[in-house]
Structure formats: structure tokens, C-alpha cells
Design a protein around this motif. Structure first.
Motif, mmCIF file in Angstrom:
data_model
loop_
_atom_site.group_PDB
_atom_site.id
_atom_site.type_symbol
_atom_site.label_atom_id
_atom_site.label_comp_id
_atom_site.label_asym_id
_atom_site.label_seq_id
_atom_site.Cartn_x
_atom_site.Cartn_y
_atom_site.Cartn_z
ATOM 1 N N PHE A 36 0.890 -1.200 0.138
ATOM 2 C CA PHE A 36 -0.049 -0.072 -0.111
ATOM 3 C C PHE A 36 0.838 1.164 0.048
ATOM 4 C CE2 PHE A 36 0.252 -1.376 4.738
ATOM 5 C CZ PHE A 36 0.650 -0.184 5.147
ATOM 6 N N SER A 37 0.234 2.508 -0.462
ATOM 7 C CA SER A 37 1.027 3.605 -0.601
ATOM 8 C C SER A 37 0.372 4.601 0.108
ATOM 9 C CB SER A 37 1.273 3.977 -1.927
ATOM 10 O OG SER A 37 2.021 5.182 -2.020
ATOM 11 N N VAL A 38 0.666 5.613 0.916
ATOM 12 C CA VAL A 38 -0.278 6.503 1.664
ATOM 13 C C VAL A 38 0.537 8.066 1.400
ATOM 14 C CG1 VAL A 38 -0.949 7.485 3.687
ATOM 15 C CG2 VAL A 38 -0.992 5.005 3.389
ATOM 16 N N PRO A 39 -0.046 9.078 1.107
ATOM 17 C CA PRO A 39 0.638 10.232 1.070
ATOM 18 C C PRO A 39 0.791 11.058 2.363
ATOM 19 C CG PRO A 39 -1.715 10.441 0.533
ATOM 20 C CD PRO A 39 -1.535 9.127 0.819
ATOM 21 N N TRP A 40 1.731 11.684 2.346
ATOM 22 C CA TRP A 40 1.901 12.863 3.274
ATOM 23 C C TRP A 40 1.142 14.236 3.021
ATOM 24 C CZ3 TRP A 40 5.374 12.349 7.452
ATOM 25 C CH2 TRP A 40 6.190 11.430 7.263
ATOM 26 N N PRO A 41 0.771 14.956 4.103
ATOM 27 C CA PRO A 41 -0.268 16.227 3.616
ATOM 28 C C PRO A 41 0.926 16.923 2.755
ATOM 29 C CG PRO A 41 -0.316 15.670 6.011
ATOM 30 C CD PRO A 41 0.814 14.730 5.471
ATOM 31 N N ALA A 42 0.213 17.861 1.869
ATOM 32 C CA ALA A 42 1.011 18.841 1.045
ATOM 33 C C ALA A 42 2.035 19.624 1.588
ATOM 34 C CB ALA A 42 0.005 19.805 0.426
ATOM 35 N N GLN A 43 3.219 19.764 0.921
ATOM 36 C CA GLN A 43 4.352 20.155 1.544
ATOM 37 C C GLN A 43 4.461 21.942 1.603
ATOM 38 O OE1 GLN A 43 7.171 17.555 2.137
ATOM 39 N NE2 GLN A 43 4.864 16.823 2.481
ATOM 40 N N GLY A 44 4.978 22.286 2.877
ATOM 41 C CA GLY A 44 4.821 23.750 3.184
ATOM 42 C C GLY A 44 6.341 24.081 3.509
ATOM 43 N N LEU A 45 6.642 25.394 3.508
ATOM 44 C CA LEU A 45 7.766 25.865 3.619
ATOM 45 C C LEU A 45 8.086 26.532 4.854
ATOM 46 C CD1 LEU A 45 10.397 27.127 2.419
ATOM 47 C CD2 LEU A 45 8.923 29.116 1.708
ATOM 48 N N HIS A 72 8.593 30.762 11.039
ATOM 49 C CA HIS A 72 7.313 30.856 9.954
ATOM 50 C C HIS A 72 6.905 29.448 9.180
ATOM 51 C CE1 HIS A 72 7.592 34.974 10.926
ATOM 52 N NE2 HIS A 72 6.724 35.479 10.164
ATOM 53 N N TYR A 73 5.734 29.416 8.887
ATOM 54 C CA TYR A 73 5.437 28.540 7.721
ATOM 55 C C TYR A 73 4.374 28.871 6.772
ATOM 56 C CZ TYR A 73 3.038 23.974 6.338
ATOM 57 O OH TYR A 73 2.410 23.080 5.589
ATOM 58 N N SER A 74 4.724 28.635 5.608
ATOM 59 C CA SER A 74 3.724 28.925 4.590
ATOM 60 C C SER A 74 3.333 27.640 3.557
ATOM 61 C CB SER A 74 4.478 29.787 3.532
ATOM 62 O OG SER A 74 3.502 30.299 2.786
ATOM 63 N N PRO A 75 1.971 27.196 3.930
ATOM 64 C CA PRO A 75 1.458 26.105 3.156
ATOM 65 C C PRO A 75 1.588 26.291 1.667
ATOM 66 C CG PRO A 75 -0.259 27.522 4.259
ATOM 67 C CD PRO A 75 0.911 28.203 4.487
ATOM 68 N N ILE A 76 2.594 26.224 1.079
ATOM 69 C CA ILE A 76 2.823 26.631 -0.504
ATOM 70 C C ILE A 76 2.311 25.354 -1.214
ATOM 71 C CG2 ILE A 76 4.993 28.083 -0.131
ATOM 72 C CD1 ILE A 76 6.538 25.393 -0.808
ATOM 73 N N ASN A 77 1.937 24.190 -0.419
ATOM 74 C CA ASN A 77 1.038 23.062 -1.015
ATOM 75 C C ASN A 77 1.910 22.794 -2.403
ATOM 76 O OD1 ASN A 77 -0.342 23.295 1.299
ATOM 77 N ND2 ASN A 77 -2.081 24.106 0.349
ATOM 78 N N ALA A 78 3.062 22.623 -2.455
ATOM 79 C CA ALA A 78 3.868 22.260 -3.754
ATOM 80 C C ALA A 78 3.728 20.944 -4.349
ATOM 81 C CB ALA A 78 5.134 22.856 -3.668
ATOM 82 N N TRP A 79 3.717 20.050 -3.433
ATOM 83 C CA TRP A 79 3.570 18.752 -3.969
ATOM 84 C C TRP A 79 3.129 17.556 -2.793
ATOM 85 C CZ3 TRP A 79 8.290 21.040 -3.888
ATOM 86 C CH2 TRP A 79 9.457 20.751 -2.766
ATOM 87 N N VAL A 80 2.659 16.355 -3.013
ATOM 88 C CA VAL A 80 2.116 15.460 -2.174
ATOM 89 C C VAL A 80 2.715 14.213 -2.168
ATOM 90 C CG1 VAL A 80 -0.132 14.571 -1.460
ATOM 91 C CG2 VAL A 80 -0.255 16.780 -2.353
ATOM 92 N N PRO A 81 3.886 13.878 -1.756
ATOM 93 C CA PRO A 81 4.840 12.884 -1.664
ATOM 94 C C PRO A 81 4.339 11.673 -1.161
ATOM 95 C CG PRO A 81 5.717 14.288 -0.352
ATOM 96 C CD PRO A 81 4.592 15.085 -0.900
ATOM 97 N N LYS A 82 4.585 10.393 -1.336
ATOM 98 C CA LYS A 82 4.040 9.319 -0.813
ATOM 99 C C LYS A 82 5.010 8.372 -0.283
ATOM 100 C CE LYS A 82 2.098 7.738 -4.757
ATOM 101 N NZ LYS A 82 2.282 8.989 -5.616
ATOM 102 N N ASN A 83 4.406 7.666 0.911
ATOM 103 C CA ASN A 83 5.511 6.570 1.364
ATOM 104 C C ASN A 83 4.922 5.204 0.620
ATOM 105 O OD1 ASN A 83 6.768 8.374 3.012
ATOM 106 N ND2 ASN A 83 5.887 7.482 5.066
ATOM 107 N N ASN A 95 1.297 26.481 18.557
ATOM 108 C CA ASN A 95 2.728 26.530 19.203
ATOM 109 C C ASN A 95 3.383 27.772 19.104
ATOM 110 O OD1 ASN A 95 3.086 24.045 20.904
ATOM 111 N ND2 ASN A 95 1.883 23.247 19.165
ATOM 112 N N GLY A 96 2.899 28.717 18.352
ATOM 113 C CA GLY A 96 3.492 29.999 18.070
ATOM 114 C C GLY A 96 4.102 30.386 16.785
ATOM 115 N N ILE A 97 3.833 29.290 15.815
ATOM 116 C CA ILE A 97 4.321 29.572 14.599
ATOM 117 C C ILE A 97 3.468 30.484 13.891
ATOM 118 C CG2 ILE A 97 4.955 28.536 12.214
ATOM 119 C CD1 ILE A 97 6.450 26.340 13.679
ATOM 120 N N THR A 98 3.930 31.518 13.152
ATOM 121 C CA THR A 98 3.247 32.422 12.226
ATOM 122 C C THR A 98 2.997 31.491 10.771
ATOM 123 O OG1 THR A 98 4.276 34.223 13.229
ATOM 124 C CG2 THR A 98 3.137 34.587 11.233
ATOM 125 N N VAL A 99 1.861 31.401 10.362
ATOM 126 C CA VAL A 99 1.246 30.656 9.370
ATOM 127 C C VAL A 99 0.936 31.755 8.402
ATOM 128 C CG1 VAL A 99 -0.392 29.021 8.417
ATOM 129 C CG2 VAL A 99 0.769 28.603 10.447
#
Ligand code: PCA
Length: 320
Positions: A134-143, A216-227, A276-280
Motif C-alpha cells: 500500500f501507498s499513503v501520501p503525506w499532507p501537501a508540503q509547506g515552507l 514561520h510556515y507557509s502552506p505552499i502546497n507544492a507537492w503531495v509525496p507518498k510513502n 505553538n506560536g508559528i506564524t502561518v
């Protein structure tokens, strides 16, 4: 009396002959949803086989380092294991399709991409005696960075954590300096100054307590890689038919459950980063444009080097 003893001994013997123990290496820690999903998979197999197949999970690279898990299953050092699929892109670019920026950025896209990619990946793995379970994705990748990133130029010169060749290429094209770091080593890599920025999921951000070392964190949602979880085909073929069926059924269930867990984590873990204090913050149009430019260049490179089968998978996805 003697009869009962014989019967008991015979039963114990039968159980011993049929009970099988499998060691399963995985790369990520116990708090990672992928690991939790795999633990549930092992429980399901154990229950469905009345303990006949007992899978022991060795998480966080504790039995086999991430980079060696695929070959350990191939050589039958272990019967099955999990790894990050696009790590294999140095063997064939078909494995890396899900880590190309802006090719598939939502779960719907990721599902369509997997449908197109799966036949090619299955065939490539079969050449190595491996069968996907089976293969399962991670949530979309952010910066993740210290301070807000307004344009790609702000990434210039930053030591950038990478987890595969695509991210290495991405960092290089952004003028940053890629450094390969396993997920479990992220906190240490930041606190020792080895890296100063990363792209990963909100899940891995929370699992590595990113608020300890970035602001800081920005949900750039650039790709959805899998395990992916693979089993050695010869080892699998030696199982009794009913045990094989139990493994495949538990794998189907794990795939469906894993995709749901992933989707649930995307928002929940982003909220946890903020709590937890990160600016999104949403990426600026200029940043998005710059990132898309890098993605376009990467796709050009991918197309120039991919096999016909890999390119056919991308074309199949694009036509969906
Ligand atoms: N977490 C893993 C792979 C992708 C992700 O979201 C990591 O950062 O290594």
C-alpha cells in the motif's frame, strides 16, 4: 492422560509450524501517522490470521536506516518495509513524479497521479522481486523558515534541508544549499545550524516540534509525496493462501485509512503549528510565481531524462 499430552503437544507443534514472525523496518517515528497506520496494519494481520503472522514494527530507522530499507527487502534481510517512494528517483524518474513541484498539489490530484504512476512503479519494483502492499501520501508540503519569505530570492544562500533528489534540485534552483537530513534528525540539524529552512508536511513539522527552531510556515502546497510499503514477492508467495489474502485485505484497509489520516492531519497539524506560536502565512503572488518557475524548470529536466514509461504515466495523469 498420555493422549491429552500428545494432543496438546501436537497442537503446540502445529501452531509453531504455522506462526511466522516478520520484522518490518520503517523510517519515521512512532508519533508519525504513517507509523501508526502501519501498527494498525500489523494488528489487523495478526487478528485476521489468529496470530499466524506476527509483524513487529521497527520505526525511525532503528533496525535498518531509511536509505537501505528497499535493498534490505530485496535481499530478504527483512520480508517487508516502508520507505519514501521518491527516494528511488535516482533509479527511475517514474518513482519521483509525486515530488515534482506543482504537478499534483491536492489529494484528488495525488490520487489521480497515483492511479497513473502505480502500474509503472509496480512493474519497476517487480523487476527487483518486490510487490507494493500500500501507498499513503503525506499532507501537501509547506515552507518552514525563520522570518517570512516574500520571494524566492529570500531563500538565496540558506542551508536547506532536503529528503530526496527533487528537493535537492529545488533548493539548488532557489539558490539555497541543500543538505540531506532524515526526518528523525530534523531538530538536531536545525539546532546545530546544519540547516535553516525546510519544505515538509505540517505533520513532520509538528512531529519534529518545528516551533523550537523556526518562526514561520507557509502552506505552499507544492507537492503531495507518498510513502510505500513493499513486501518481498518470494517471501509473500511462500505464505499460505489464506494468510496471503489476509495481508492483502489488511493492506487495502491500511491504504484507505492512511489517505484519510493524511487528509485529517493536513488542517489539524497546520493548526497545531500555529497554536505553538508559528506564524502561518499564505505565500505572496511573487513567491508563488517564483516557485512555479522552479517547478517548470524541474519538469523540463524530468522530461529530458525520464523513460518512455514514466513519461506515459505523466501524460496519462495530465489527460485525466
Ligand atoms: N515528511 C517526510 C517526507 C515528507 C514529509 O512530509 C520528511 O520530511 O522526511
Amino acid at each position: 492422560m498420555r493422549k491429552i499430552t500428545f494432543a496438546a503437544a501436537a497442537m503446540a507443534c502445529a501452531t509453531m509450524v504455522h506462526a511466522e514472525g516478520w520484522d518490518m523496518p520503517t523510517p519515521y517515528g512512532d508519533s508519525t501517522f504513517h507509523t501508526q497506520n502501519i501498527m494498525q496494519f500489523a494488528d489487523d494481520v495478526r487478528a485476521a490470521t489468529d496470530g499466524g503472522l506476527d509483524i513487529t514494527i521497527h520505526s525511525a530507522g532503528s533496525l535498518i536506516p531509511h536509505a537501505e530499507i528497499k535493498n534490505a527487502v530485496r535481499s530478504r534481510q527483512v520480508p517487508l518495509g516502508e520507505f519514501f517512494l521518491s527516494r528511488l528517483s535516482n533509479e527511475d524518474l517514474a518513482y519521483g513524479l509525486d515530488s515534482q513541484p506543482f504537478v499534483a498539489t491536492s489529494y484528488d490530484d495525488a490520487r489521480a497521479l497515483w492511479e497513473a504512476q502505480e502500474p509503472v512503479v509496480t512493474e519497476l519494483l517487480a523487476e527487483q522481486g518486490l510487490m507494493p502492499l500500500f501507498s499513503v501520501p503525506w499532507p501537501a508540503q509547506g515552507l518552514y523558515t525563520n522570518g517570512e519569505i516574500a520571494t524566492v530570492e529570500d531563500l538565496n544562500g540558506l542551508r536547506f534541508r532536503a529528503y530526496n533528489a527533487a528537493l535537492e534540485e529545488f533548493a539548488t534552483l532557489a539558490g539555497a544549499a541543500p543538505v540531506q537530513v532524515e526526518a528523525s534528525d530534523i531538530p538536531q540539524a536545525f539546532t546545530t545550524g546544519q540547516v535553516a529552512a525546510m519544505i515538509t508536511s505540517p505533520s513532520t513539522g509538528v512531529n519534529s516540534t518545528a516551533w523550537d527552531f523556526v518562526s514561520h510556515y507557509s502552506p505552499i502546497n507544492a507537492w503531495v509525496p507518498k510513502n510505500i510499503v513493499v513486501v518481498n514477492k518470494r517471501v509473500f508467495d511462500r505464505l499460505d493462501a489464506d494468510v496471503q489474502a489476509a495481508v492483502l485485505a489488511a493492506a487495502d484497509t491500511a491504504e484507505a485509512r492512511g489517505w484519510e489520516m493524511s487528509a485529517a492531519e493536513a488542517d489539524a497539524k497546520t493548526a497545531e503549528l500555529a497554536a505553538n506560536g508559528i506564524t502561518v502565512y499564505e505565500p505572496s503572488p511573487a513567491l508563488v510565481e517564483g516557485l512555479q518557475g522552479i517547478g517548470a524548470k524541474m519538469l523540463e529536466n524530468w522530461n529530458a531524462n525520464a523513460s518512455d514509461a514514466a513519461k506515459a504515466a505523466l501524460a496519462d495523469y495530465s489527460s485525466k
